[in-house]
Scaffold this motif. Structure first.
Motif, PDB file in Angstrom:
ATOM      1  N   GLY A   4      -5.643  64.915  88.007  1.00  0.00           N
ATOM      2  CA  GLY A   4      -4.397  65.260  88.693  1.00  0.00           C
ATOM      3  C   GLY A   4      -3.551  66.209  87.858  1.00  0.00           C
ATOM      4  O   GLY A   4      -3.588  66.172  86.627  1.00  0.00           O
ATOM      5  N   PHE A   5      -2.790  67.065  88.525  1.00  0.00           N
ATOM      6  CA  PHE A   5      -2.023  68.083  87.812  1.00  0.00           C
ATOM      7  C   PHE A   5      -0.628  68.223  88.418  1.00  0.00           C
ATOM      8  O   PHE A   5      -0.480  68.466  89.618  1.00  0.00           O
ATOM      9  N   TYR A   6       0.386  68.022  87.581  1.00  0.00           N
ATOM     10  CA  TYR A   6       1.774  68.245  87.980  1.00  0.00           C
ATOM     11  C   TYR A   6       2.287  69.409  87.148  1.00  0.00           C
ATOM     12  O   TYR A   6       2.669  69.226  85.996  1.00  0.00           O
ATOM     13  N   PRO A   7       2.273  70.648  87.688  1.00  0.00           N
ATOM     14  CA  PRO A   7       2.669  71.794  86.863  1.00  0.00           C
ATOM     15  C   PRO A   7       4.145  71.754  86.464  1.00  0.00           C
ATOM     16  O   PRO A   7       4.496  72.072  85.331  1.00  0.00           O
ATOM     17  N   VAL A  76       0.750  66.443  82.758  1.00  0.00           N
ATOM     18  CA  VAL A  76       2.089  67.005  82.932  1.00  0.00           C
ATOM     19  C   VAL A  76       2.400  67.865  81.706  1.00  0.00           C
ATOM     20  O   VAL A  76       2.865  67.365  80.688  1.00  0.00           O
ATOM     21  N   PRO A  77       2.101  69.176  81.782  1.00  0.00           N
ATOM     22  CA  PRO A  77       2.221  70.029  80.593  1.00  0.00           C
ATOM     23  C   PRO A  77       3.658  70.221  80.092  1.00  0.00           C
ATOM     24  O   PRO A  77       3.866  70.388  78.896  1.00  0.00           O
ATOM     25  N   CYS A  78       4.630  70.239  80.986  1.00  0.00           N
ATOM     26  CA  CYS A  78       6.008  70.429  80.533  1.00  0.00           C
ATOM     27  C   CYS A  78       6.506  69.140  79.886  1.00  0.00           C
ATOM     28  O   CYS A  78       6.462  68.079  80.506  1.00  0.00           O
ATOM     29  N   ALA A  79       6.984  69.246  78.644  1.00  0.00           N
ATOM     30  CA  ALA A  79       7.401  68.050  77.919  1.00  0.00           C
ATOM     31  C   ALA A  79       8.589  67.368  78.587  1.00  0.00           C
ATOM     32  O   ALA A  79       8.711  66.146  78.579  1.00  0.00           O
ATOM     33  N   ALA A  80       9.453  68.161  79.203  1.00  0.00           N
ATOM     34  CA  ALA A  80      10.633  67.586  79.853  1.00  0.00           C
ATOM     35  C   ALA A  80      10.243  66.851  81.135  1.00  0.00           C
ATOM     36  O   ALA A  80      10.697  65.739  81.389  1.00  0.00           O
ATOM     37  N   CYS A  81       9.381  67.471  81.935  1.00  0.00           N
ATOM     38  CA  CYS A  81       8.878  66.781  83.138  1.00  0.00           C
ATOM     39  C   CYS A  81       8.136  65.518  82.724  1.00  0.00           C
ATOM     40  O   CYS A  81       8.285  64.464  83.333  1.00  0.00           O
ATOM     41  N   TYR A  82       7.307  65.654  81.677  1.00  0.00           N
ATOM     42  CA  TYR A  82       6.525  64.505  81.219  1.00  0.00           C
ATOM     43  C   TYR A  82       7.455  63.347  80.867  1.00  0.00           C
ATOM     44  O   TYR A  82       7.222  62.208  81.258  1.00  0.00           O
ATOM     45  N   SER A  83       8.540  63.660  80.164  1.00  0.00           N
ATOM     46  CA  SER A  83       9.479  62.618  79.767  1.00  0.00           C
ATOM     47  C   SER A  83      10.068  61.924  80.996  1.00  0.00           C
ATOM     48  O   SER A  83      10.185  60.697  81.045  1.00  0.00           O
ATOM     49  N   ARG A  84      10.442  62.705  82.002  1.00  0.00           N
ATOM     50  CA  ARG A  84      11.021  62.122  83.229  1.00  0.00           C
ATOM     51  C   ARG A  84       9.983  61.327  84.008  1.00  0.00           C
ATOM     52  O   ARG A  84      10.244  60.243  84.503  1.00  0.00           O
ATOM     53  N   PRO A 116       1.160  59.483  83.985  1.00  0.00           N
ATOM     54  CA  PRO A 116       1.358  60.838  83.463  1.00  0.00           C
ATOM     55  C   PRO A 116       0.880  60.929  82.007  1.00  0.00           C
ATOM     56  O   PRO A 116       1.146  60.028  81.215  1.00  0.00           O
ATOM     57  N   ILE A 117       0.141  61.987  81.695  1.00  0.00           N
ATOM     58  CA  ILE A 117      -0.208  62.238  80.289  1.00  0.00           C
ATOM     59  C   ILE A 117       0.274  63.639  79.907  1.00  0.00           C
ATOM     60  O   ILE A 117       0.307  64.533  80.745  1.00  0.00           O
TER      61      ILE A 117
END
Lengths: 301, 193
Positions: A4-7, A76-84, A116-117
């Motif tokens: 799965g991919f959340y850009p 989840v490549p964006c660190a901010a999205c990943y955190s959320r 999410p990773i």
């Protein structure tokens, strides 16, 4: 293999090269990043600063959609999205009452099973094991690995070891031949979400980071967060004015560096999209060791 | 004279409200100062992070009001350095989130923070209508709110050249669902009041 991919919004715009390079290197390892259909913005700093329900509901919708598509893991490549997304994932998993409330708000029934990773976990798990065998061009650069905040903090939530001095990126890039440096600012904040509303703060914080990397003789800085990259790269002109210096060290995503080591085309990795230009000479003279099979990199950049 | 627990005093009793809303116990703080020592923006703030916690511990209404009117709560970058170093594991960034929304609710936002709030609001209003971030819409909204009309005009052309700026908004298919999420949360809040 499919995952799965959340850009996230940045990877569709200001950090396009992060998206491009991540997909390119994944291809080499036969990994298909399958986008969550109709994913939405995670809400970022704005949502959690103003409304705690919104800060959970926005990422929860994307987590629910990922679950419907049957993903156990979402990159989840964006660190901010990943955190959320990770905060929502863990809070909704541990607090059933909150989950009920959020399900009511987003009007989707789900069990919070898609985990999410972040990009470093993804590379560690799926790319690093076979990386050595696929290296085509050894990287011969001194590199400052910059983590910023949200890939390592809060350690209690993310369960990161050595959160004051992480070594995950260093261990990965060593395989490419690069020399990671010991430096002081690898987990300091770049100024993050205040980039537009308080640019002076970004100048000050990001300026210290770039200055230290240069003092330690780094050739490039590598990052794994689009906000860090844009503050260190897009804001460079105003940082230089603030510091009254001409700092021209390029800031690359870790995926772009791995892509170069795999021998991929610079334009496909989006190296032409940076504000601080990635000079061909840098790669030609220092970027490839003498035993390298090809010196194409430098020409293409 | 016996002070009654009227709405106003309850309103200002932040320590208990924080506990109820976030689960964080401010009394755990014993003022070691590690949060302040590690805070990247401490020298920009009008109240240091450890001072802010101490002020809330006292439950003195004047001090609570100062906290809600401080620039500190808006400057906090949520970098999580304080939380990761706190020996008592007080989740200060979570408390800051609570204080920000409370400060908005009480119309106590610090004047120096008006740009930051304008940015957050513009951001969310773009997300509400598009479903994702649309930079041009965000910046237009922000400029309309702050009158910083010339800001970042120098980076925009390069962003375009580098292919980093989307001209069309990245509309998601079910964006009405996103607007409904915003509306339901608003309804819930009004009910709770």
């Amino acid at each position: 293999m499919k995952i799965g991919f959340y850009p996230g919004c940045s990877l569709e715009g200001t950090a396009r090269e992060y998206n491009e390079s991540l997909k390119e290197i994944s291809k080499v390892f036969k990994i298909e990043l399958e986008e969550i259909i109709d994913w939405n913005c995670c809400g970022a700093t704005a949502a959690h600063s103003l409304n705690k329900d919104l800060a959970l509901a926005l990422p929860a919708r994307s987590l629910a959609l990922a679950e419907k598509q049957g993903f156990n893991e979402i990159v989840v490549p964006c660190a901010a999205c990943y955190s959320r997304l990770f905060t929502a994932y863990s809070e909704l998993n541990s607090e059933p009452e909150k989950l009920e409330k959020i399900k009511e708000i987003i009007q989707i029934d789900f069990k919070v099973t898609s985990k999410p990773i972040n990009v470093l976990e993804f590379i560690n798990k799926y790319i690093k094991p076979d990386l050595k065998d696929k290296i085509k061009n050894k990287i011969n650069l001194n590199i400052a690995c910059y983590y910023g905040c949200l890939l390592v903090r809060p350690p209690k939530l993310l369960a990161v070891e050595r959160y004051e001095d992480p070594m995950i990126m260093e261990e990965i890039i060593k395989i490419t031949g690069a020399k990671p440096l010991d430096w002081a600012f690898k987990t300091e904040c770049c100024g993050a979400g205040l980039s537009v509303s308080k640019t002076d703060v970004v100048n000050k914080l990001s300026g210290k980071i770039i200055d230290d990397a240069i003092n330690r003789k780094a050739d490039i800085i590598i990052v794994a967060c689009p906000m860090c990259q844009s503050n260190l790269d897009m804001r460079r002109k105003s940082i230089n004015t603030y510091l009254n210096k001409k700092l021209d060290i390029p800031v690359l995503f870790i995926t772009q560096l791995i892509g170069k080591a795999l021998g991929l085309d610079s334009n496909k990795l989006g190296l032409q999209r940076h504000f601080v230009k990635v000079s061909p000479e840098l790669f030609m003279q220092k970027g490839i060791s003498s035993d390298s099979v090809s010196n194409k990199i430098g020409v293409e950049v | 004279m016996h002070t009654e627990l009227n709405a106003e005093t309850l309103n200002l009793n932040l320590k208990h409200k924080i506990k109820k809303d976030t689960g964080e116990d401010i009394m755990l703080c014993y003022q070691c100062g590690k949060c302040t020592a590690g805070c990247p923006l401490n020298d920009e703030m009008d109240i240091s992070p450890n001072q802010l916690l101490r002020m809330l511990q006292t439950e003195i209404p004047d001090l609570e009001e100062k906290v809600l009117k401080s620039s500190t709560i808006w400057l906090c970058l949520s970098c999580e350095t304080c939380f990761s170093r706190c020996p008592k594991e007080v989740d200060l960034p979570k408390i800051m989130d609570y204080l920000r929304s409370e400060s908005m609710r009480q119309n106590s936002v610090n004047k120096k923070a008006s740009d930051i709030v304008a940015f957050h609001r513009s951001f969310l209003s773009t997300v509400k209508s598009v479903g994702r971030l649309y930079e041009i819409g965000l910046i237009a909204g922000y400029k309309a709110r702050t009158f910083h009309l010339l800001q970042d005009v120098n980076v925009a052309p390069t962003m375009l050249l580098n292919g980093k700026l989307k001209i069309k908004p990245p509309l998601i298919k079910n964006r009405s669902e996103i607007a409904k999420i915003f509306d339901r949360i608003k309804e819930l809040e009004e009910k709770e009041k």
